[in-house]
Design a protein around this motif. Structure first.
Motif, mmCIF file in Angstrom:
data_model
loop_
_atom_site.group_PDB
_atom_site.id
_atom_site.type_symbol
_atom_site.label_atom_id
_atom_site.label_comp_id
_atom_site.label_asym_id
_atom_site.label_seq_id
_atom_site.Cartn_x
_atom_site.Cartn_y
_atom_site.Cartn_z
ATOM 1 N N UNK A 65 -22.979 5.823 -5.103
ATOM 2 C CA UNK A 65 -21.573 6.121 -5.360
ATOM 3 C C UNK A 65 -20.954 5.182 -6.390
ATOM 4 N N UNK A 66 -21.454 3.939 -6.447
ATOM 5 C CA UNK A 66 -20.886 2.932 -7.340
ATOM 6 C C UNK A 66 -21.768 2.673 -8.568
ATOM 7 N N UNK A 84 -12.144 10.265 -5.773
ATOM 8 C CA UNK A 84 -13.503 10.808 -5.600
ATOM 9 C C UNK A 84 -14.243 10.048 -4.506
ATOM 10 N N UNK A 85 -14.149 8.729 -4.534
ATOM 11 C CA UNK A 85 -14.851 7.919 -3.548
ATOM 12 C C UNK A 85 -14.251 8.063 -2.152
ATOM 13 N N UNK A 86 -12.961 8.318 -2.077
ATOM 14 C CA UNK A 86 -12.319 8.523 -0.782
ATOM 15 C C UNK A 86 -12.811 9.793 -0.094
ATOM 16 N N UNK A 87 -13.444 10.670 -0.846
ATOM 17 C CA UNK A 87 -13.998 11.903 -0.286
ATOM 18 C C UNK A 87 -15.484 11.774 0.056
ATOM 19 N N UNK A 88 -16.060 10.600 -0.189
ATOM 20 C CA UNK A 88 -17.498 10.402 0.013
ATOM 21 C C UNK A 88 -17.759 9.876 1.427
ATOM 22 N N UNK A 94 -12.086 3.328 2.282
ATOM 23 C CA UNK A 94 -10.910 2.477 2.450
ATOM 24 C C UNK A 94 -10.312 2.278 1.056
ATOM 25 N N UNK A 95 -9.130 2.826 0.848
ATOM 26 C CA UNK A 95 -8.531 2.803 -0.482
ATOM 27 C C UNK A 95 -8.421 1.377 -1.039
ATOM 28 N N UNK A 96 -7.929 0.449 -0.232
ATOM 29 C CA UNK A 96 -7.750 -0.922 -0.709
ATOM 30 C C UNK A 96 -9.054 -1.562 -1.151
ATOM 31 N N UNK A 102 -12.821 -2.140 -8.142
ATOM 32 C CA UNK A 102 -12.548 -1.909 -9.565
ATOM 33 C C UNK A 102 -11.940 -3.156 -10.203
ATOM 34 N N UNK A 103 -10.913 -3.720 -9.582
ATOM 35 C CA UNK A 103 -10.313 -4.932 -10.157
ATOM 36 C C UNK A 103 -11.288 -6.100 -10.114
#
Length: 197
Positions: A65-66, A84-88, A94-96, A102-103
């Protein structure tokens, strides 16, 4: 006929084979590759509030996924990638934590360009793993003053989900510190790996 002597391991290693294999081949082995260090730190961030076995079982899904945990690619991701990842279902949704990855990739790129992420981390121990001699699992601390300092410095660089406890678990995993208990069959082996010539 003599019975085989059982192998002594750190108390957390088991009972599932995936956990035993991780303990016996990977945990505590000094890691000096910048990208691999970043992957471990991100996975430890995803572990926050969960058990490591949960992450270990999903690690291959995370890698897929990453994008193989390529920070240069992840640093360019945006809101659509988060969605997209929130649907995996194969990862921790976990959104946070996803946004932090990413950051954190962007922060990794800055450190890597400046001095190397491996150099940044290993300088805290002068390039050689700290060798502990804990008698029991209960002796192992959840965090240390050093993990608190590294956590603070990572946060100053823009990293998230890298508190002192997460950082200490990361330090153990990548061999910055050898926390195999002294009776564990891996303690001496990992100690020898830490002897830099």
């Amino acid at each position: 006929m003599c019975a085989d002597n059982p192998v002594t391991r750190c108390a957390w290693a088991g009972p599932e084979q995936i956990y035993i294999d991780y303990h016996d081949t990977e945990w505590g082995v000094p890691e000096y590759d910048s990208r691999a260090l970043w992957e471990k730190l991100i996975l430890d961030g995803f572990q926050a509030g969960l058990s490591w076995i949960t992450i270990l079982k999903k690690r291959d899904n995370f890698r897929a996924a990453f994008d193989g945990f390529d920070p240069a690619r992840i640093a360019c991701w945006g809101p659509e990638d988060v969605e997209r990842l929130l649907q995996n279902p194969g990862i921790i949704r976990h959104r946070g934590k996803i946004e932090a990855a990413i950051t954190n990739a962007q922060s990794w790129e800055r450190i890597e360009a400046r001095e190397g992420f491996d150099t940044f981390l290993w300088r805290y121990v002068d390039g050689a793993p700290l060798q502990n001699t804990w008698a029991t699992q209960a002796d192992v601390p959840p965090q240390t003053s050093l993990s608190a300092r590294i956590s603070q410095d990572l946060k100053a660089e823009g990293f998230r989900f890298c508190g002192p406890t997460i950082v200490y678990a990361f330090m153990e995993a990548v061999g910055i510190v050898n926390d195999h208990i002294v009776t564990c069959h891996r303690h001496r082996t990992v100690r020898a790996m830490g002897q830099r010539t």
